[in-house]
Scaffold this active site. Sequence first.
Site, PDB file in Angstrom:
ATOM      1  N   ASP A 216      54.445  -7.813   3.825  1.00 49.31           N
ATOM      2  CA  ASP A 216      54.099  -9.019   4.574  1.00 49.31           C
ATOM      3  C   ASP A 216      55.357  -9.842   4.855  1.00 49.31           C
ATOM      4  O   ASP A 216      56.087 -10.212   3.934  1.00 49.31           O
ATOM      5  CB  ASP A 216      53.096  -9.835   3.766  1.00 49.31           C
ATOM      6  CG  ASP A 216      52.448 -10.955   4.563  1.00 49.31           C
ATOM      7  OD1 ASP A 216      52.940 -11.282   5.654  1.00 49.31           O
ATOM      8  OD2 ASP A 216      51.442 -11.499   4.081  1.00 49.31           O
TER       9      ASP A 216
ATOM     10  N   HIS B  11      50.444  -8.163   6.667  1.00 49.15           N
ATOM     11  CA  HIS B  11      49.712  -9.431   6.573  1.00 49.15           C
ATOM     12  C   HIS B  11      48.215  -9.272   6.798  1.00 49.15           C
ATOM     13  O   HIS B  11      47.466 -10.232   6.629  1.00 49.15           O
ATOM     14  CB  HIS B  11      50.294 -10.413   7.600  1.00 49.15           C
ATOM     15  CG  HIS B  11      49.874 -11.837   7.393  1.00 49.15           C
ATOM     16  ND1 HIS B  11      50.234 -12.581   6.283  1.00 49.15           N
ATOM     17  CD2 HIS B  11      49.116 -12.674   8.162  1.00 49.15           C
ATOM     18  CE1 HIS B  11      49.735 -13.789   6.379  1.00 49.15           C
ATOM     19  NE2 HIS B  11      49.045 -13.875   7.506  1.00 49.15           N
TER      20      HIS B  11
ATOM     21  N   SER C 234      45.403 -16.128   4.746  1.00 51.51           N
ATOM     22  CA  SER C 234      46.481 -16.816   5.453  1.00 51.51           C
ATOM     23  C   SER C 234      46.175 -18.318   5.543  1.00 51.51           C
ATOM     24  O   SER C 234      46.004 -18.969   4.521  1.00 51.51           O
ATOM     25  CB  SER C 234      46.679 -16.169   6.832  1.00 51.51           C
ATOM     26  OG  SER C 234      47.900 -16.547   7.403  1.00 51.51           O
TER      27      SER C 234
ATOM     28  N   GLN D  15      52.041  -9.979  12.374  1.00 51.21           N
ATOM     29  CA  GLN D  15      51.094  -9.748  11.287  1.00 51.21           C
ATOM     30  C   GLN D  15      51.075  -8.290  10.833  1.00 51.21           C
ATOM     31  O   GLN D  15      50.869  -8.006   9.651  1.00 51.21           O
ATOM     32  CB  GLN D  15      49.684 -10.170  11.702  1.00 51.21           C
ATOM     33  CG  GLN D  15      49.530 -11.659  11.919  1.00 51.21           C
ATOM     34  CD  GLN D  15      48.090 -12.075  12.035  1.00 51.21           C
ATOM     35  OE1 GLN D  15      47.460 -12.472  11.073  1.00 51.21           O
ATOM     36  NE2 GLN D  15      47.537 -11.965  13.231  1.00 51.21           N
TER      37      GLN D  15
ATOM     38  N   PHE E 264      52.218 -13.072  17.765  1.00 51.83           N
ATOM     39  CA  PHE E 264      51.832 -13.351  16.383  1.00 51.83           C
ATOM     40  C   PHE E 264      51.141 -12.137  15.756  1.00 51.83           C
ATOM     41  O   PHE E 264      51.384 -11.805  14.590  1.00 51.83           O
ATOM     42  CB  PHE E 264      50.902 -14.561  16.336  1.00 51.83           C
ATOM     43  CG  PHE E 264      50.517 -14.967  14.933  1.00 51.83           C
ATOM     44  CD1 PHE E 264      51.447 -15.517  14.074  1.00 51.83           C
ATOM     45  CD2 PHE E 264      49.217 -14.799  14.477  1.00 51.83           C
ATOM     46  CE1 PHE E 264      51.106 -15.890  12.782  1.00 51.83           C
ATOM     47  CE2 PHE E 264      48.858 -15.162  13.194  1.00 51.83           C
ATOM     48  CZ  PHE E 264      49.807 -15.715  12.337  1.00 51.83           C
TER      49      PHE E 264
END
Length: 255
Positions: A209, A237, A84, A150, A146
């Site tokens: 993702d 992710h 990332s 992910q 967040f």
Amino acid sequence: MSQLYVAHYGDPDGKPLVFIHGWGMHSSVWHPLVERLAHYSVTLIDLPGLGRSADLIPDPYSLDAVVELLADVAPEKAAWLGWSLGGIAAMAFAEQYPERVSKLVTLATSPCFVQRDDWSAGMAPQVFAEFEASLKDNPVKTLQRFNMLQVQGSVSARSDLKQLKLLLAETSQPSETGLSHSLALLRDDYRYLFSGIKLPVLHILCQLDSLAPAEIASGLVGLCPTAKVEVLSEQSHVPLVSAPEKVVALLESWL
């Protein structure tokens, strides 16, 4: 703290690898991979303002400043893997210090995490701005949100989210300053890094993702026709948490 936090694992005489984590996380997220790479010499580094490097915040906080801090602690030459935001940092390091990078791998990394007029696969600018504002108001809640982004879409989302929460609990909460400055790096357009790379590079994307969508595969090849792109099926992710064996298999075949 004058240098970034560094941890060494594996065989000191093995082939050197450097792993760089993503936003809001720290280097312990790599442990599922490290356990499978005992025959390599692995260096894990915590990015400035995050994890065990939370107290080291360069002024100004820029990608160039991050690269220079990495240069102070990284091996003289190694293969680099960045996840990332860590993929952006690894690409930037390779641009500045190509003689210190043998091969380069990005994992779930997009050159534009935020949409552009000519790059639609990413977070809408307004959503990213709202995310930045939310971080200033409530860092803990924003990190939780967040993490949910992910793992979104993964069949193992529940267990992945639990693992991310456990990892975050290993270190003290980063300051809002460190989180904000490092998050700001994700706002920029890094296509120049991806198109300018002269080293062997492998980009690993994930089918599910939502942050670095698999649909950017053709765009990555367009930026650098010599780059190799692989897509992990049924992964979100965080494949380094949900499917470390698959990431290791791709990494070792590339190395």
